[in-house]
Design a protein around this motif. Structure first.
Motif, PDB file in Angstrom:
ATOM      1  N   UNK A  56      40.409  41.885  52.712  1.00 49.02           N
ATOM      2  CA  UNK A  56      41.266  41.135  51.792  1.00 49.02           C
ATOM      3  C   UNK A  56      40.439  40.341  50.786  1.00 49.02           C
ATOM      4  N   UNK A  57      39.357  39.740  51.227  1.00 48.96           N
ATOM      5  CA  UNK A  57      38.484  38.983  50.332  1.00 48.96           C
ATOM      6  C   UNK A  57      37.910  39.891  49.256  1.00 48.96           C
ATOM      7  N   UNK A  58      37.452  41.080  49.647  1.00 49.54           N
ATOM      8  CA  UNK A  58      36.894  42.028  48.679  1.00 49.54           C
ATOM      9  C   UNK A  58      37.930  42.477  47.657  1.00 49.54           C
ATOM     10  N   UNK A  59      39.165  42.657  48.109  1.00 42.92           N
ATOM     11  CA  UNK A  59      40.230  43.111  47.214  1.00 42.92           C
ATOM     12  C   UNK A  59      40.755  41.992  46.311  1.00 42.92           C
ATOM     13  N   UNK A  60      40.663  40.765  46.777  1.00 50.13           N
ATOM     14  CA  UNK A  60      41.278  39.646  46.059  1.00 50.13           C
ATOM     15  C   UNK A  60      40.352  38.929  45.092  1.00 50.13           C
ATOM     16  N   UNK A  61      39.059  39.034  45.322  1.00 52.63           N
ATOM     17  CA  UNK A  61      38.133  38.241  44.527  1.00 52.63           C
ATOM     18  C   UNK A  61      36.984  39.121  44.042  1.00 52.63           C
ATOM     19  N   UNK A  62      36.881  39.295  42.743  1.00 51.36           N
ATOM     20  CA  UNK A  62      35.853  40.160  42.150  1.00 51.36           C
ATOM     21  C   UNK A  62      34.441  39.771  42.580  1.00 51.36           C
ATOM     22  N   UNK A  63      34.198  38.493  42.775  1.00 50.18           N
ATOM     23  CA  UNK A  63      32.876  38.028  43.170  1.00 50.18           C
ATOM     24  C   UNK A  63      32.420  38.678  44.476  1.00 50.18           C
ATOM     25  N   UNK A  64      33.362  38.948  45.380  1.00 49.01           N
ATOM     26  CA  UNK A  64      33.042  39.511  46.692  1.00 49.01           C
ATOM     27  C   UNK A  64      33.314  41.012  46.781  1.00 49.01           C
ATOM     28  N   UNK A  65      33.488  41.686  45.666  1.00 43.37           N
ATOM     29  CA  UNK A  65      33.882  43.093  45.675  1.00 43.37           C
ATOM     30  C   UNK A  65      32.869  44.006  46.371  1.00 43.37           C
ATOM     31  N   UNK A  66      31.606  43.622  46.417  1.00 45.15           N
ATOM     32  CA  UNK A  66      30.576  44.445  47.064  1.00 45.15           C
ATOM     33  C   UNK A  66      30.222  43.973  48.471  1.00 45.15           C
ATOM     34  N   UNK A  67      30.978  43.043  49.007  1.00 43.10           N
ATOM     35  CA  UNK A  67      30.645  42.470  50.310  1.00 43.10           C
ATOM     36  C   UNK A  67      30.587  43.520  51.413  1.00 43.10           C
ATOM     37  N   UNK A  68      31.540  44.434  51.453  1.00 42.30           N
ATOM     38  CA  UNK A  68      31.542  45.457  52.503  1.00 42.30           C
ATOM     39  C   UNK A  68      30.285  46.313  52.403  1.00 42.30           C
ATOM     40  N   UNK A  69      29.938  46.735  51.202  1.00 41.33           N
ATOM     41  CA  UNK A  69      28.717  47.530  51.016  1.00 41.33           C
ATOM     42  C   UNK A  69      27.487  46.750  51.465  1.00 41.33           C
TER      43      UNK A  69
END
Length: 90
Positions: A56-69
């Motif tokens: 949800x964080x990755x989908x909701x906030x562009x800053x964290x978009x690469x967190x899963x990777x």
């Protein structure tokens, strides 16, 4: 204290200092997601609840978009941080 937090967030949203989507993310996290409808959890050491919050964080906030990777690419470091009793010290 909860009431004060909610009122403060409402004031910040009204003033344009905070987005409604950020408030929703803080209050719900990934609780609205279904574990079977998101990307498969890559690690067994991570709970479903934590995984849904990350998604949800990755989908909701562009800053964290690469967190899963980043987590997948550096699993051992993230696991050490996740399991540490004082992660702020790592």
């Amino acid at each position: 204290l909860t009431f004060v937090l909610l009122v403060t967030m409402k004031i910040l949203v009204a003033a344009g200092h905070l987005k409604n989507s950020d408030v929703t993310l803080l209050l719900r996290g990934g609780a609205a997601l279904d574990i079977n409808s998101v990307q498969k959890k890559p690690f067994q050491w991570m709970s479903d609840e934590v995984w849904l919050n990350i998604v949800q964080l990755c989908e909701s906030n562009q800053f964290y978009s690469n967190l899963i990777k980043d987590i997948v690419a550096n699993e051992s470091e993230w696991r050490n941080w996740f399991e540490d009793n004082q992660p702020e010290q790592v």
